[in-house]
Design a protein around this motif. Structure first.
Motif, short mmCIF file in Angstrom:
data_model
loop_
_atom_site.label_atom_id
_atom_site.label_comp_id
_atom_site.label_asym_id
_atom_site.label_seq_id
_atom_site.Cartn_x
_atom_site.Cartn_y
_atom_site.Cartn_z
N PHE A 129 44.34 35.50 74.67
CA PHE A 129 44.80 35.32 73.29
C PHE A 129 45.34 36.63 72.73
O PHE A 129 46.42 36.67 72.13
N VAL A 130 44.61 37.71 72.95
CA VAL A 130 45.04 39.03 72.47
C VAL A 130 46.31 39.46 73.22
O VAL A 130 47.22 40.04 72.62
N GLY A 131 46.39 39.16 74.52
CA GLY A 131 47.59 39.49 75.29
C GLY A 131 48.81 38.75 74.78
O GLY A 131 49.90 39.32 74.71
N LEU A 132 48.64 37.49 74.41
CA LEU A 132 49.76 36.73 73.84
C LEU A 132 50.19 37.32 72.50
O LEU A 132 51.38 37.36 72.19
N ALA A 133 49.21 37.77 71.72
CA ALA A 133 49.54 38.42 70.45
C ALA A 133 50.35 39.68 70.70
O ALA A 133 51.31 39.97 69.97
N GLN A 134 49.99 40.42 71.74
CA GLN A 134 50.76 41.63 72.07
C GLN A 134 52.17 41.25 72.48
O GLN A 134 53.14 41.93 72.11
N ALA A 135 52.33 40.17 73.23
CA ALA A 135 53.66 39.74 73.66
C ALA A 135 54.52 39.36 72.45
O ALA A 135 55.73 39.62 72.44
N LEU A 136 53.92 38.76 71.43
CA LEU A 136 54.68 38.37 70.24
C LEU A 136 55.18 39.58 69.45
O LEU A 136 56.12 39.48 68.68
N ALA A 137 54.54 40.72 69.68
CA ALA A 137 54.89 41.91 68.92
C ALA A 137 56.22 42.52 69.35
O ALA A 137 56.63 43.54 68.80
N VAL A 138 56.91 41.89 70.30
CA VAL A 138 58.24 42.39 70.66
C VAL A 138 59.26 42.08 69.57
O VAL A 138 60.33 42.68 69.54
N PHE A 139 58.93 41.17 68.67
CA PHE A 139 59.84 40.83 67.58
C PHE A 139 59.85 41.93 66.53
O PHE A 139 58.82 42.51 66.21
N PRO A 140 61.03 42.24 65.98
CA PRO A 140 61.14 43.31 64.98
C PRO A 140 60.23 43.05 63.78
O PRO A 140 60.09 41.92 63.32
N GLY A 141 59.60 44.12 63.34
CA GLY A 141 58.76 44.04 62.15
C GLY A 141 57.32 43.70 62.45
O GLY A 141 56.48 43.73 61.55
N LEU A 142 57.00 43.35 63.69
CA LEU A 142 55.62 43.05 64.04
C LEU A 142 54.99 44.27 64.69
O LEU A 142 55.54 44.85 65.62
N SER A 143 53.83 44.63 64.22
CA SER A 143 53.10 45.77 64.75
C SER A 143 52.28 45.32 65.95
O SER A 143 51.48 44.39 65.86
N ARG A 144 52.48 45.98 67.10
CA ARG A 144 51.72 45.63 68.30
C ARG A 144 50.23 45.81 68.05
O ARG A 144 49.43 44.93 68.34
N SER A 145 49.86 46.94 67.48
CA SER A 145 48.44 47.17 67.23
C SER A 145 47.92 46.20 66.18
O SER A 145 46.80 45.68 66.31
N GLY A 146 48.70 45.93 65.16
CA GLY A 146 48.27 44.98 64.14
C GLY A 146 48.06 43.59 64.71
O GLY A 146 47.08 42.91 64.39
N MET A 147 48.97 43.17 65.58
CA MET A 147 48.85 41.85 66.19
C MET A 147 47.61 41.77 67.09
O MET A 147 46.87 40.80 67.05
N THR A 148 47.42 42.79 67.93
CA THR A 148 46.30 42.72 68.88
C THR A 148 44.95 42.89 68.18
O THR A 148 43.99 42.22 68.54
#
Length: 126
Positions: free
Chosen positions: A9-28
């Motif tokens: 689940f956390v890995g998928l959140a990291q993958a979604l962070a490739v979109f502009p404006g999304l923070s990788r750390s915030g998502m994970t």
């Protein structure tokens, strides 16, 4: 407690962070806490998850630099940049862990929303 499902689940959140404006750390971190991880552990897990991503990016950048014929005499300057970037990354992680232990991430969420909206607006302009 982390599990395979939680890690995915956390890995998928990291993958979604490739979109502009999304923070990788915030998502994970958000995904980790949503799966029941302690905030401080979620910050640490997020940092550990960034290591392979960063190393892959470094390898790609080195390959690009080699193909471009970068002057090897500039290597010491690049190494200083690597050390400074690593130190600032560790410092940011420690600050985020401190925030996770002492308070909530509400302020960070507002920052992410603002950065995301600004990023989307700027992408529309250019």
């Amino acid at each position: 407690e982390s599990s395979l499902g939680g890690a995915l689940f956390v890995g998928l959140a990291q993958a979604l962070a490739v979109f502009p404006g999304l923070s990788r750390s915030g998502m994970t971190i958000s995904a980790g806490t949503a799966r029941g991880l302690d905030r401080s552990y979620a910050v640490q897990f997020s940092f550990l998850m960034s290591i392979p991503t960063i190393l892959a990016a470094v390898v790609l950048q080195i390959a690009d630099a080699a193909r471009a014929g970068v002057d090897p005499s500039l290597l010491p300057k690049y190494l200083v940049g690597v050390v400074v970037a690593a130190a600032s990354g560790v410092g940011a992680m420690r600050l985020l862990q401190y925030i996770a232990r002492k308070s909530r991430f509400g302020g960070f969420a507002y920052y992410c929303w603002g950065a995301g909206i600004l990023s989307m607006l700027l992408s529309l302009i250019s």
